[in-house]
Design an enzyme around this catalytic site. Sequence first.
Site, PDB file in Angstrom:
ATOM      1  N   ASP A  13       0.819  -1.221   0.000  1.00  0.00           N
ATOM      2  CA  ASP A  13       0.000   0.000   0.000  1.00  0.00           C
ATOM      3  C   ASP A  13       0.849   1.266   0.000  1.00  0.00           C
ATOM      4  O   ASP A  13       0.422   2.304   0.516  1.00  0.00           O
ATOM      5  CB  ASP A  13      -0.949   0.023   1.215  1.00  0.00           C
ATOM      6  CG  ASP A  13      -1.754  -1.253   1.331  1.00  0.00           C
ATOM      7  OD1 ASP A  13      -2.266  -1.694   0.296  1.00  0.00           O
ATOM      8  OD2 ASP A  13      -1.851  -1.807   2.444  1.00  0.00           O
ATOM      9  N   LYS A  16       2.386   2.278  -5.185  1.00  0.00           N
ATOM     10  CA  LYS A  16       3.125   1.856  -6.382  1.00  0.00           C
ATOM     11  C   LYS A  16       2.354   2.157  -7.664  1.00  0.00           C
ATOM     12  O   LYS A  16       2.924   2.585  -8.653  1.00  0.00           O
ATOM     13  CB  LYS A  16       3.399   0.347  -6.307  1.00  0.00           C
ATOM     14  CG  LYS A  16       4.311  -0.032  -5.158  1.00  0.00           C
ATOM     15  CD  LYS A  16       4.421  -1.541  -4.995  1.00  0.00           C
ATOM     16  CE  LYS A  16       3.172  -2.198  -4.468  1.00  0.00           C
ATOM     17  NZ  LYS A  16       2.820  -1.909  -3.083  1.00  0.00           N
ATOM     18  N   GLY A  40      -4.081  -4.031  -4.648  1.00  0.00           N
ATOM     19  CA  GLY A  40      -5.048  -3.019  -5.079  1.00  0.00           C
ATOM     20  C   GLY A  40      -4.259  -1.775  -5.432  1.00  0.00           C
ATOM     21  O   GLY A  40      -3.822  -1.056  -4.544  1.00  0.00           O
ATOM     22  N   HIS A  41      -3.992  -1.583  -6.702  1.00  0.00           N
ATOM     23  CA  HIS A  41      -3.180  -0.432  -7.122  1.00  0.00           C
ATOM     24  C   HIS A  41      -4.109   0.708  -7.551  1.00  0.00           C
ATOM     25  O   HIS A  41      -4.875   0.565  -8.496  1.00  0.00           O
ATOM     26  CB  HIS A  41      -2.222  -0.838  -8.237  1.00  0.00           C
ATOM     27  CG  HIS A  41      -1.136  -1.760  -7.751  1.00  0.00           C
ATOM     28  ND1 HIS A  41      -0.192  -2.318  -8.555  1.00  0.00           N
ATOM     29  CD2 HIS A  41      -0.860  -2.192  -6.493  1.00  0.00           C
ATOM     30  CE1 HIS A  41       0.629  -3.070  -7.824  1.00  0.00           C
ATOM     31  NE2 HIS A  41       0.237  -3.007  -6.580  1.00  0.00           N
ATOM     32  N   GLN A 224       2.328  -5.775  -3.387  1.00  0.00           N
ATOM     33  CA  GLN A 224       2.590  -5.904  -1.950  1.00  0.00           C
ATOM     34  C   GLN A 224       3.896  -5.149  -1.610  1.00  0.00           C
ATOM     35  O   GLN A 224       4.243  -4.241  -2.335  1.00  0.00           O
ATOM     36  CB  GLN A 224       2.669  -7.374  -1.508  1.00  0.00           C
ATOM     37  CG  GLN A 224       1.338  -8.114  -1.549  1.00  0.00           C
ATOM     38  CD  GLN A 224       0.963  -8.615  -2.921  1.00  0.00           C
ATOM     39  OE1 GLN A 224       1.752  -9.227  -3.595  1.00  0.00           O
ATOM     40  NE2 GLN A 224      -0.242  -8.344  -3.349  1.00  0.00           N
TER      41      GLN A 224
HETATM   42  P1  IMP Z   1      -2.566 -12.776   1.151  1.00  0.00           P
HETATM   43  O1  IMP Z   1      -1.454 -12.406   0.232  1.00  0.00           O
HETATM   44  O2  IMP Z   1      -3.911 -12.314   0.670  1.00  0.00           O
HETATM   45  O3  IMP Z   1      -2.555 -14.208   1.547  1.00  0.00           O
HETATM   46  O4  IMP Z   1      -2.338 -11.964   2.539  1.00  0.00           O
HETATM   47  C1  IMP Z   1      -1.183 -12.183   3.351  1.00  0.00           C
HETATM   48  C2  IMP Z   1      -0.824 -10.903   4.111  1.00  0.00           C
HETATM   49  O5  IMP Z   1      -0.365  -9.921   3.196  1.00  0.00           O
HETATM   50  C3  IMP Z   1      -1.991 -10.256   4.856  1.00  0.00           C
HETATM   51  O6  IMP Z   1      -1.507  -9.641   6.027  1.00  0.00           O
HETATM   52  C4  IMP Z   1      -2.493  -9.208   3.892  1.00  0.00           C
HETATM   53  O7  IMP Z   1      -3.159  -8.159   4.539  1.00  0.00           O
HETATM   54  C5  IMP Z   1      -1.188  -8.761   3.271  1.00  0.00           C
HETATM   55  N1  IMP Z   1      -1.350  -8.262   1.908  1.00  0.00           N
HETATM   56  C6  IMP Z   1      -1.543  -8.991   0.787  1.00  0.00           C
HETATM   57  N2  IMP Z   1      -1.622  -8.206  -0.291  1.00  0.00           N
HETATM   58  C7  IMP Z   1      -1.463  -6.957   0.155  1.00  0.00           C
HETATM   59  C8  IMP Z   1      -1.412  -5.694  -0.509  1.00  0.00           C
HETATM   60  O8  IMP Z   1      -1.516  -5.577  -1.728  1.00  0.00           O
HETATM   61  N3  IMP Z   1      -1.238  -4.601   0.288  1.00  0.00           N
HETATM   62  C9  IMP Z   1      -1.063  -4.719   1.625  1.00  0.00           C
HETATM   63  N4  IMP Z   1      -1.086  -5.872   2.286  1.00  0.00           N
HETATM   64  C10 IMP Z   1      -1.283  -6.992   1.552  1.00  0.00           C
END
Ligand code: IMP
Length: 424
Positions: A13, A16, A40-41, A224
Amino acid sequence: MAVDLLLGLQWGDEGKGKIVDVLTQNYNIIARFQGGPNAGHTLVFNGKKHVLHTIPSGIFHDNAINLVGNGVVIDPVIFKGELDKLDEQNIDYKKSLLISRKAHIILPTHRLLDAASEASKGKAKIGSTLKGIGPTYMDKTGRNGIRVGDLELSDWKERYRNLADKHESMIAYYDVDIEYDLKELEDAFFKAIDVLKSLTFIDSEEYIYQAQKEGQSILAEGAQGSLLDIDFGTYPFVTSSNTTAAGACTGLGVAPNQIGDVFGIFKAYTTRVGSGPFPTELFDEDGETMGRVGNEFGATTGRRRRCGWLDLVALKYACQVNGVTQLMMMKGDVLSGFKTLKVCTAYKYKGEEIAHLPYNIEPENVEPIYTEFKGWNEDLTGMSEASQLPSELNDYIAFLEKELEIPITIVSVGPDRKQTIFRN
Ligand code: IMP
C-alpha cells in the site's frame, strides 16, 4: 536495454500504482511479476479514481504494452471484473494487454481453501485478503497448479475437476464452517475463463528477451511490499510470493544482470494491513490522525490499515535486499500539521541497541528508538515544485537520504498524477 524495477519497501500500500502510472510515459512495456488480486493499485487522474488488482498500472496509457508475467496468479472472475471496468471507460486493451502462458490460475476452491485455512488458525490468522493467493502458490510449488497455457489444451477441464475435488476434501479436513455453492462459483469461473481466452497469451520470457534486444524500455511492477516477501518478510505474516527484486527475475524470466534501476517506493510513515509485528505502530491520536488524513483503508478489502512512524531500520533492510537505486516518498502531505515527527533509527533488542532487522521483531523483543524532527504546517497538496517544499520537510528528506545513502527522486503530495514533485 536493462529492465527497471518498481517495488514497495514496506508492508504494501505504498502507492506503487500511482508511480507506475506517472512513469509509464518513459516505458514501452509495463510488466507485473508476482502477486495477484490481493493487490489493489490505485490511480487517480482527471478527477477519477481507478483501482487495479491484476492488470498492470500502465493500462490507461495508449502506447504501453501491459504484460501479466508468469509469477502472477490470476483469478479469472476478478480479472473479468477489471476488464469490465476498462470497457466502461472505452479503454482498448485487446492489443495492449498480454498474459504469460506460465501464470497460474486461482480456482474457486483456492479461495475456499484460503478461507478454511484462515478460519482454522483462529487468533493466529495471517489476516489474508482471502483471494486464494496462498493455496494457489502452494499448488504451483507443489506442481499441481493449472496455468494459463493449459486453457489451450483439450484436457484442462478434466485436470480442473481433479484438482477441485481434491480441494473439496482438503476443505472438509479443516473442519470449519464454510458455506459455499460450488456450482454457482464455477458458473462465474467458466464464464470468466471464456473472457480470459479472448485475450492474447504469450511465452512472456521470450517476448521480454526479444523486446530487450530491440531496445524497448521495460518497467517491472511489483505488488505488496518487501516486508511481505515470503523469504525476507515478517514470516509467517507475509504473502506467498517473492515481492523483492529477485521476484522480478523469476516472475518474468529476466536475468539478474539485466536489471537496471530499482525504484523503491515508501510512505513517509508506515502502515500495515492484516496481522503481524509492526514495531513502530501507534495506538494513540497520532496514529488515528495518520489513518484519517491518509485515508488508510485497504483498496482490496476496505480494511482499516494500522499506522505508525517511519521505521528506518526496516526501510534500510528493504533497500539492501532490493538493491534500490532511487527512492520515491509517498504521502508526505499526510504528515502536515504534526508538531513533532519521529523516525525509528534503531531497535532496543533484548536489551541491546541494534540497527539491523533481527529474526524476531515481535513487540516483546523489540522496542523502537526514535529520532525526532520538527513538523510543518503547510498544506503540500497544491505544490508542484521541489523549491516550494517547507524547510522542515527538506530536513526530513535530507536525513533519510543520508541514512539510506540513496536519493529521493520523487515526493508525492497527493493521489493525483499531477501531485508529484520530481527532485534532481
Ligand atoms: P494474502 O497475500 O492475501 O494471503 O495476505 C497475506 C498478508 O499480506 C496479509 O496480512 C495481507 O493483509 C497482506 N497483503 C496482501 N496483499 C497486500 C497488498 O496488496 N497490500 C497490503 N497488504 C497486503
